[in-house]
Design a protein around this motif. Structure first.
Motif, PDB file in Angstrom:
ATOM      1  N   ASP A 239     -29.242  30.212  20.553  1.00 22.01           N
ATOM      2  CA  ASP A 239     -30.189  29.154  20.226  1.00 22.01           C
ATOM      3  C   ASP A 239     -29.758  27.884  20.937  1.00 22.01           C
ATOM      4  O   ASP A 239     -28.683  27.348  20.652  1.00 22.01           O
ATOM      5  N   TYR A 240     -30.573  27.384  21.862  1.00 28.17           N
ATOM      6  CA  TYR A 240     -30.190  26.190  22.615  1.00 28.17           C
ATOM      7  C   TYR A 240     -30.022  24.971  21.720  1.00 28.17           C
ATOM      8  O   TYR A 240     -29.307  24.033  22.059  1.00 28.17           O
ATOM      9  N   ASP A 241     -30.655  24.978  20.543  1.00 34.61           N
ATOM     10  CA  ASP A 241     -30.502  23.849  19.615  1.00 34.61           C
ATOM     11  C   ASP A 241     -29.140  23.854  18.933  1.00 34.61           C
ATOM     12  O   ASP A 241     -28.799  22.901  18.224  1.00 34.61           O
ATOM     13  N   GLN A 242     -28.367  24.921  19.110  1.00 35.24           N
ATOM     14  CA  GLN A 242     -27.033  24.991  18.522  1.00 35.24           C
ATOM     15  C   GLN A 242     -25.940  25.035  19.585  1.00 35.24           C
ATOM     16  O   GLN A 242     -24.825  25.486  19.330  1.00 35.24           O
ATOM     17  N   SER A 243     -26.244  24.536  20.775  1.00 31.29           N
ATOM     18  CA  SER A 243     -25.243  24.450  21.844  1.00 31.29           C
ATOM     19  C   SER A 243     -24.420  23.186  21.629  1.00 31.29           C
ATOM     20  O   SER A 243     -24.873  22.075  21.919  1.00 31.29           O
ATOM     21  N   ILE A 244     -23.181  23.346  21.108  1.00 33.11           N
ATOM     22  CA  ILE A 244     -22.386  22.177  20.690  1.00 33.11           C
ATOM     23  C   ILE A 244     -20.965  22.196  21.248  1.00 33.11           C
ATOM     24  O   ILE A 244     -20.075  21.523  20.722  1.00 33.11           O
ATOM     25  N   TYR A 245     -20.745  22.943  22.321  1.00 32.25           N
ATOM     26  CA  TYR A 245     -19.383  23.055  22.843  1.00 32.25           C
ATOM     27  C   TYR A 245     -19.231  22.526  24.258  1.00 32.25           C
ATOM     28  O   TYR A 245     -18.427  23.029  25.034  1.00 32.25           O
ATOM     29  N   ALA A 246     -19.977  21.483  24.601  1.00 34.34           N
ATOM     30  CA  ALA A 246     -19.840  20.894  25.938  1.00 34.34           C
ATOM     31  C   ALA A 246     -18.416  20.404  26.170  1.00 34.34           C
ATOM     32  O   ALA A 246     -17.899  20.481  27.284  1.00 34.34           O
ATOM     33  N   PHE A 247     -17.752  19.894  25.121  1.00 34.33           N
ATOM     34  CA  PHE A 247     -16.386  19.381  25.262  1.00 34.33           C
ATOM     35  C   PHE A 247     -15.426  20.488  25.696  1.00 34.33           C
ATOM     36  O   PHE A 247     -14.369  20.219  26.269  1.00 34.33           O
ATOM     37  N   ASN A 248     -15.798  21.730  25.438  1.00 37.84           N
ATOM     38  CA  ASN A 248     -14.948  22.857  25.787  1.00 37.84           C
ATOM     39  C   ASN A 248     -15.478  23.599  27.015  1.00 37.84           C
ATOM     40  O   ASN A 248     -15.061  24.714  27.295  1.00 37.84           O
ATOM     41  N   GLY A 249     -16.411  22.964  27.720  1.00 39.06           N
ATOM     42  CA  GLY A 249     -16.918  23.541  28.956  1.00 39.06           C
ATOM     43  C   GLY A 249     -18.169  24.382  28.812  1.00 39.06           C
ATOM     44  O   GLY A 249     -18.643  24.949  29.800  1.00 39.06           O
ATOM     45  N   ALA A 250     -18.729  24.495  27.589  1.00 41.54           N
ATOM     46  CA  ALA A 250     -19.942  25.293  27.411  1.00 41.54           C
ATOM     47  C   ALA A 250     -21.049  24.762  28.311  1.00 41.54           C
ATOM     48  O   ALA A 250     -21.237  23.550  28.445  1.00 41.54           O
ATOM     49  N   ASN A 251     -21.787  25.677  28.916  1.00 40.96           N
ATOM     50  CA  ASN A 251     -22.824  25.308  29.879  1.00 40.96           C
ATOM     51  C   ASN A 251     -24.182  25.715  29.325  1.00 40.96           C
ATOM     52  O   ASN A 251     -24.545  26.891  29.332  1.00 40.96           O
ATOM     53  N   ILE A 252     -24.944  24.740  28.848  1.00 33.49           N
ATOM     54  CA  ILE A 252     -26.240  25.031  28.236  1.00 33.49           C
ATOM     55  C   ILE A 252     -27.211  25.635  29.241  1.00 33.49           C
ATOM     56  O   ILE A 252     -28.195  26.284  28.873  1.00 33.49           O
ATOM     57  N   GLU A 253     -26.935  25.460  30.543  1.00 37.53           N
ATOM     58  CA  GLU A 253     -27.806  26.040  31.562  1.00 37.53           C
ATOM     59  C   GLU A 253     -27.758  27.561  31.561  1.00 37.53           C
ATOM     60  O   GLU A 253     -28.678  28.214  32.056  1.00 37.53           O
ATOM     61  N   ASN A 254     -26.694  28.145  31.021  1.00 31.11           N
ATOM     62  CA  ASN A 254     -26.640  29.609  30.931  1.00 31.11           C
ATOM     63  C   ASN A 254     -27.835  30.144  30.150  1.00 31.11           C
ATOM     64  O   ASN A 254     -28.441  31.151  30.529  1.00 31.11           O
ATOM     65  N   ILE A 255     -28.173  29.466  29.051  1.00 29.72           N
ATOM     66  CA  ILE A 255     -29.310  29.923  28.245  1.00 29.72           C
ATOM     67  C   ILE A 255     -30.625  29.328  28.743  1.00 29.72           C
ATOM     68  O   ILE A 255     -31.654  29.995  28.756  1.00 29.72           O
ATOM     69  N   SER A 256     -30.589  28.070  29.209  1.00 31.16           N
ATOM     70  CA  SER A 256     -31.838  27.403  29.596  1.00 31.16           C
ATOM     71  C   SER A 256     -32.425  27.951  30.890  1.00 31.16           C
ATOM     72  O   SER A 256     -33.627  27.831  31.137  1.00 31.16           O
ATOM     73  N   THR A 257     -31.592  28.557  31.743  1.00 30.71           N
ATOM     74  CA  THR A 257     -32.088  29.091  33.028  1.00 30.71           C
ATOM     75  C   THR A 257     -32.083  30.621  33.056  1.00 30.71           C
ATOM     76  O   THR A 257     -32.167  31.221  34.123  1.00 30.71           O
ATOM     77  N   PHE A 258     -31.971  31.231  31.889  1.00 27.32           N
ATOM     78  CA  PHE A 258     -31.858  32.693  31.820  1.00 27.32           C
ATOM     79  C   PHE A 258     -33.004  33.388  32.554  1.00 27.32           C
ATOM     80  O   PHE A 258     -32.786  34.310  33.354  1.00 27.32           O
ATOM     81  N   ASP A 259     -34.239  32.953  32.303  1.00 26.49           N
ATOM     82  CA  ASP A 259     -35.385  33.624  32.914  1.00 26.49           C
ATOM     83  C   ASP A 259     -35.498  33.356  34.407  1.00 26.49           C
ATOM     84  O   ASP A 259     -36.186  34.084  35.126  1.00 26.49           O
ATOM     85  N   LYS A 260     -34.809  32.320  34.896  1.00 29.46           N
ATOM     86  CA  LYS A 260     -34.806  32.045  36.336  1.00 29.46           C
ATOM     87  C   LYS A 260     -33.728  32.864  37.040  1.00 29.46           C
ATOM     88  O   LYS A 260     -33.915  33.324  38.167  1.00 29.46           O
ATOM     89  N   ARG A 261     -32.579  33.048  36.381  1.00 27.77           N
ATOM     90  CA  ARG A 261     -31.482  33.815  36.992  1.00 27.77           C
ATOM     91  C   ARG A 261     -31.725  35.320  36.906  1.00 27.77           C
ATOM     92  O   ARG A 261     -31.199  36.084  37.709  1.00 27.77           O
ATOM     93  N   TYR A 262     -32.506  35.729  35.911  1.00 24.83           N
ATOM     94  CA  TYR A 262     -32.881  37.140  35.773  1.00 24.83           C
ATOM     95  C   TYR A 262     -34.409  37.201  35.813  1.00 24.83           C
ATOM     96  O   TYR A 262     -35.078  37.133  34.760  1.00 24.83           O
TER      97      TYR A 262
END
Length: 678
Positions: A239-262
């Motif tokens: 759930d992109y609304d629960q992406s809360i680990y940017a401080f630890n390097g989490a990359n929200i683009e992994n989920i937000s661009t899923f349909d573009k990368r696949y």
């Protein structure tokens, strides 16, 4: 079967054809049931369990899913599924291929990094800017490994252009750090993933489907590893609304661009919320809708019945807030274990914890400083780790840093000496030294890279003949080291005494008992207690010291209780390293950082200190490179932990800091406070 209990949306996702699938599963929509149903569907359709990989962010989550599956399938079948965290699975694979590797916690490797950094003579170079501290440089290097696949020089240079003048020195530190880890077989958590990427590239395991839980929290490195697995099918839930680990390097683009990368991906959405009341969910949605919508979704409330509306609690003073909430919890009919106080800052938890304790209300705290990060616990685990692996330089350095007048750089020299004395075995070098002369320390110098190494003159062992120490220590060749002091020799004597009394073949609990009773540990406890009881004027508060010792003893007892479940020392140490951050201490009211609360739910939830500057915490957001959108996602996660009752609290004033507060912007967005009102 697990599929029988799924709603139409969950069933459609769980039975979708093999391929690239992303399931958007908001808070309380049954993502775990969907994942379990998906695995059941795969098994029912003839997929070999050994070709299924389940990646989660806690081993507990993986264990719960496996336990559900074992209710419907034979355990010998389910046990073939490779399940666990990215790190746990990677560690199992690598350990089978490279049995001598040793996984190290971040703080242990921070000490190694600092011991290398301290040998750089920055001051001698007359630099025009202040170099970054060892700790900051270490943090940046770890963030780099999670966040990007480009070179460190390019990534760091773009981020800190003014520090390019120091790049050669920084790179020299990193190169020596990596070479030292390689020499001793140390792996960081990032190394685990990097080495696992190399491993799967060469081994090419046969994988039908990879399932990824909490996909929104994956970082760039984890995303690359998922691709490297080359599975026939991918099933990601998040759930992109629960992406809360940017401080630890989490990359929200992994989920937000899923349909573009696949390009042929299918996006599924779960909209039925089974957890929270309609009023709580409506409040959460009012706030999170201020963030950009990546994939459209509209949640539906399933629970029926009469529930209280979320309550706003406003207090005149900060600590009065904590005391009042503690009293409300004590007087509530809700069981303490079903109550959570969720905080953004550690200082908030300190106030709540103290107020609950004053009312004799039990509590357990998770988030902020982990039980396993407590210095007294790390010391005991380091002693066990060194006994289990005499090549463990980091454990040795951590232990000897407690000796007076011995820092990380000198501790490393002592370890090098012990290995030299013992012909490759540090413990043999301590107990039965073979070599009798000190080794050479870093004979090369490079002024341009800031390296230095002062020539050492051999000291005399006769300096210590009058000390009340073991004869073996009086004769020990380490006493020739010119920088070892009487305090250092006393510490060495205590260390020698403990190592004589224990053996790696003993059960972990037996070793721990002797360690806890040893003069060495009493020395460390006294050092820590004095440090924690020292007032600003330098005096020691005896009552505070007594309390510090009691807390240390309580922690040691808890570790001893954990050790009783293990017979092999290596297994116990690995369990504490890989699973330690999932454990919390004690029972009672749950005191949780927002990050630690993720995935949990409670009948009553208090979200405290909702003042601008505290929540959202703009300083922390800026430091981690995130923004108000991530702080808003943190708020969304916090409030959606509540099932029945949600309390949002703030204070107007801090009398200690003499600071006035403004309400959090999230309270305005939630329509709990009118922007135009006082």
């Amino acid at each position: 079967m697990p599929l029988a209990n799924l709603n139409a949306q969950q069933l459609k996702a769980a039975t979708t054809p093999l391929g690239a699938n992303l399931v958007i599963a908001s808070a309380g929509t049954g993502k775990t049931s969907t994942i379990v149903g998906r695995i059941a569907h795969l098994l029912k359709n003839g997929v070999e369990p050994s070709t299924i990989i389940l990646l989660t962010f806690t081993n507990k989550a993986a264990g719960e899913m496996i336990a559900r599956l074992e209710k419907f399938f034979p355990s010998q079948l389910i046990s073939q599924i490779e399940s666990g965290t990215f790190h746990a699975i990677g560690y199992r694979w690598l350990k089978s291929a490279y049995p001598d590797i040793s996984l190290k916690q971040p703080n242990e490797l921070r000490t190694l990094f600092r011991s290398i950094y301290e040998r750089r003579a920055f001051k001698r170079l007359g630099l025009p800017i202040e170099p970054f501290s060892a700790s900051h440089l270490y943090d940046q290097y770890n963030l780099y490994q999670n966040a990007t696949l480009e070179s460190f020089e390019a990534w760091f240079g773009n981020k800190y252009e003014e520090h390019k003048i120091l790049m050669d020195i920084y790179l020299g530190i990193i190169d020596e750090y990596e070479a030292t880890k390689e020499e001793y077989g140390f792996l960081s958590f990032n190394d685990l993933l990097l080495k696992t990427r190399e491993y799967v590239t060469h081994v090419r395991p046969n994988i039908t489907e990879v399932l990824v839980d909490e996909y929104q929290d994956t970082n760039t490195l984890q995303g690359a590893l998922i691709d490297d697995l080359r599975s026939q099918s991918l099933f990601c839930v998040g759930d992109y609304d629960q992406s809360i680990y940017a401080f630890n390097g989490a990359n929200i683009e992994n989920i937000s661009t899923f349909d573009k990368r696949y390009p042929n991906a299918t996006i599924h959405t779960l909209t039925k919320n089974y957890r929270s009341s309609s009023a709580i969910l409506a409040l959460a949605n009012r706030v999170i809708e201020h963030n950009e919508r990546i994939y459209p979704k509209s949640l539906e409330v399933v629970r029926q019945g009469e529930f209280s509306k979320p309550k706003l609690l406003i207090y005149d003073e900060l600590f009065a807030q904590y005391q009042s909430i503690a009293l409300a919890i004590k007087d509530s009919s809700t069981p303490f274990t079903d109550v959570a106080v969720i905080f953004r800052n550690n200082s908030s938890a300190d106030g709540i914890e103290a107020s609950l304790r004053e009312l004799s209300v039990p509590s357990r705290r998770k988030g902020g400083t982990s039980f396993f990060d407590a210095k007294e616990i790390k010391f005991l685990l380091d002693a066990l780790a060194l006994l289990n692996n005499p090549k463990d330089m980091m454990a040795f350095i951590h232990i000897f840093e407690y000796a007076k007048n011995v820092g990380s750089a000198l501790s490393r020299e002592f370890f090098t000496s012990m290995v030299h004395f013992g012909k490759g075995n540090a413990l043999r070098g301590l107990l039965e030294p073979i070599e009798k002369e000190l080794p050479k320390f870093n004979p090369t110098k490079n002024v341009q890279l800031g390296l230095f190494d002062d020539d050492l003159e051999i000291g005399s062992q006769a300096r210590f003949t009058s000390m009340a120490i073991y004869d073996a220590i009086k004769r020990h060749p380490l006493l020739k080291h010119p920088r070892i002091t009487h305090e250092g020799v006393t510490f060495l004597n205590y260390f020698y005494e403990l190592m004589m009394q224990v053996s790696s073949s003993n059960p972990p609990a037996s070793i721990l008992r002797k360690a806890i009773d040893s003069r060495l540990y009493h020395y460390v406890v006294e050092t820590l207690a004095l440090s924690r009881a020292r007032l600003k004027n330098g005096e020691i508060d005896e009552e505070r010291k007594k309390q510090a010792i009691e807390r240390i003893e309580r922690k040691a007892k808890l570790l001893l209780d954990l050790a009783k479940h293990y017979q092999e020392l290596g297994r116990f140490i690995n369990a504490m390293i890989l699973g330690g951050n999932e454990l919390s201490e004690g029972e009672g009211v749950n005191l949780l950082s927002v990050h630690a609360s993720k995935g949990l739910e409670f009948k009553d939830v208090y979200v405290v200190d909702l003042m601008d500057g505290r929540f959202p915490n703009r300083k922390l957001a800026a430091k981690s490179g995130s923004d108000i959108n991530e702080e808003r996602r943190l708020f969304y996660v916090a409030v959606t932990r509540a099932r029945d009752n949600l309390y949002l609290s703030l204070a107007k004033y801090d009398k200690i800091k003499k600071m006035e507060f403004e309400p959090s912007v999230f309270l305005h967005e939630a329509k709990m406070i009118d922007k135009d009102s006082d």
